[in-house]
Enzyme design. Structure first.
Site, PDB file in Angstrom:
ATOM      1  N   GLU A 242       0.869  -0.738  -0.028  1.00 17.32           N
ATOM      2  CA  GLU A 242      -0.216   0.275   0.489  1.00 17.32           C
ATOM      3  C   GLU A 242       0.799   1.147  -0.466  1.00 17.32           C
ATOM      4  O   GLU A 242       1.920   1.868   0.517  1.00 17.32           O
ATOM      5  CB  GLU A 242      -0.624   0.016   1.248  1.00 17.32           C
ATOM      6  CG  GLU A 242      -1.937  -0.793   0.900  1.00 17.32           C
ATOM      7  CD  GLU A 242      -1.600  -1.960   1.618  1.00 17.32           C
ATOM      8  OE1 GLU A 242      -2.225  -2.898   0.467  1.00 17.32           O
ATOM      9  OE2 GLU A 242      -0.524  -2.857   2.619  1.00 17.32           O
TER      10      GLU A 242
ATOM     11  N   GLU B 237      -9.324  26.495   6.468  1.00 18.43           N
ATOM     12  CA  GLU B 237      -8.245  25.549   6.481  1.00 18.43           C
ATOM     13  C   GLU B 237      -8.244  24.914   8.288  1.00 18.43           C
ATOM     14  O   GLU B 237      -7.606  23.706   8.189  1.00 18.43           O
ATOM     15  CB  GLU B 237      -7.423  25.747   5.316  1.00 18.43           C
ATOM     16  CG  GLU B 237      -7.092  25.522   4.388  1.00 18.43           C
ATOM     17  CD  GLU B 237      -6.111  26.423   3.095  1.00 18.43           C
ATOM     18  OE1 GLU B 237      -4.568  25.846   4.048  1.00 18.43           O
ATOM     19  OE2 GLU B 237      -6.646  26.850   2.537  1.00 18.43           O
TER      20      GLU B 237
ATOM     21  N   GLY C  57       9.125   3.615   2.630  1.00 14.07           N
ATOM     22  CA  GLY C  57       8.557   2.590   3.099  1.00 14.07           C
ATOM     23  C   GLY C  57       7.589   2.857   2.047  1.00 14.07           C
ATOM     24  O   GLY C  57       6.406   0.920   2.510  1.00 14.07           O
TER      25      GLY C  57
ATOM     26  N   GLU D 247       1.372  32.081   7.556  1.00 14.22           N
ATOM     27  CA  GLU D 247       1.728  30.791   9.179  1.00 14.22           C
ATOM     28  C   GLU D 247       2.324  31.765   9.470  1.00 14.22           C
ATOM     29  O   GLU D 247       1.920  31.517  11.355  1.00 14.22           O
ATOM     30  CB  GLU D 247       2.289  29.579   8.462  1.00 14.22           C
ATOM     31  CG  GLU D 247       1.130  28.518   7.979  1.00 14.22           C
ATOM     32  CD  GLU D 247       1.619  27.702   7.497  1.00 14.22           C
ATOM     33  OE1 GLU D 247       1.640  26.252   7.764  1.00 14.22           O
ATOM     34  OE2 GLU D 247       3.455  26.758   8.561  1.00 14.22           O
TER      35      GLU D 247
END
Length: 206
Positions: free
Chosen positions: A48, A158, A131, A112
């Site tokens: 996956e 957001e 990975g 930000e």
């Protein structure tokens, strides 16, 4: 001894690929094979893969005042650890289509932390967790003045809620040692700053 990097992406054969989840993030399942170091072919196996675009992170640093700006915000992935899920992090954002990392750095600096970087020094590009995810981080140190820095920021629709803290470089580096800062981008950037701090301060006085 065989030199590293004898294989490349063309040596990987993807037999099948399907999207198994599409929401705020996307997850694909792949059936693939590739050559082994001993000369045999790996049997077809499944993995996956978390599909996530590249991001840019910036450590704001004032070489005159020897201070950094760190952002405190809630992170869901730290919720069930033995620590607060409000982390101290860098200015950061996802790279949008057609944007350079430098453009992302300046956009996110404003959104930000209310900061505009006078200069962006590239630290490195690194794979977050190869990975299982595609994400690459483009990491910078951004030179700023911290004289008027700090406060509350973020884009409300957001669901961003950010507090910008001004911290001495010495204190920020100490936060790595005692575990108050334990996210990869901030650790790498602050360790780079520790190595380059004297040079940046000297350049700022020339």
């Amino acid at each position: 001894m065989t030199e590293p990097f004898q294989f490349n992406a063309s040596d990987v054969r993807i037999e099948k690929r399907e999207t198994v989840f599409q929401g705020f993030f996307r997850m694909d399942k792949l059936w693939l094979t590739h050559p082994r170091f001993d000369g045999r072919d790996m049997p077809v196996f499944t993995r996956e893969l978390f599909i996530r675009g590249d991001a840019t992170c910036v450590l704001p640093y004032d070489p005159i005042r020897d201070e950094v700006v760190l952002l405190e915000q809630f992170r869901l992935g730290a919720l069930h650890r033995s620590q607060t899920p409000w982390l101290l992090e860098l200015v950061a954002g996802m790279n949008e289509e057609g944007e350079t990392p430098e453009q992302v750095a300046q956009r996110e600096g404003q959104e930000e932390a209310g900061l505009t970087f006078a200069r962006l020094d590239r630290i490195c590009d690194y794979l977050v967790s190869p990975g299982g995810t595609t994400e690459m981080i483009h990491l910078y140190c951004g030179l700023v003045s911290t004289e008027a820095a700090g406060g509350l920021f973020g884009i409300e629709h957001e669901h961003e809620d950010i507090r910008a803290h001004v911290v001495s470089a010495t204190e920020a580096i100490a936060m790595i040692r005692d575990g108050r800062i334990n996210n990869a981008a901030a650790i790498i950037a602050l360790q780079w700053l520790e190595l380059n701090r004297a040079r940046l301060r000297e350049e700022a006085t020339q």
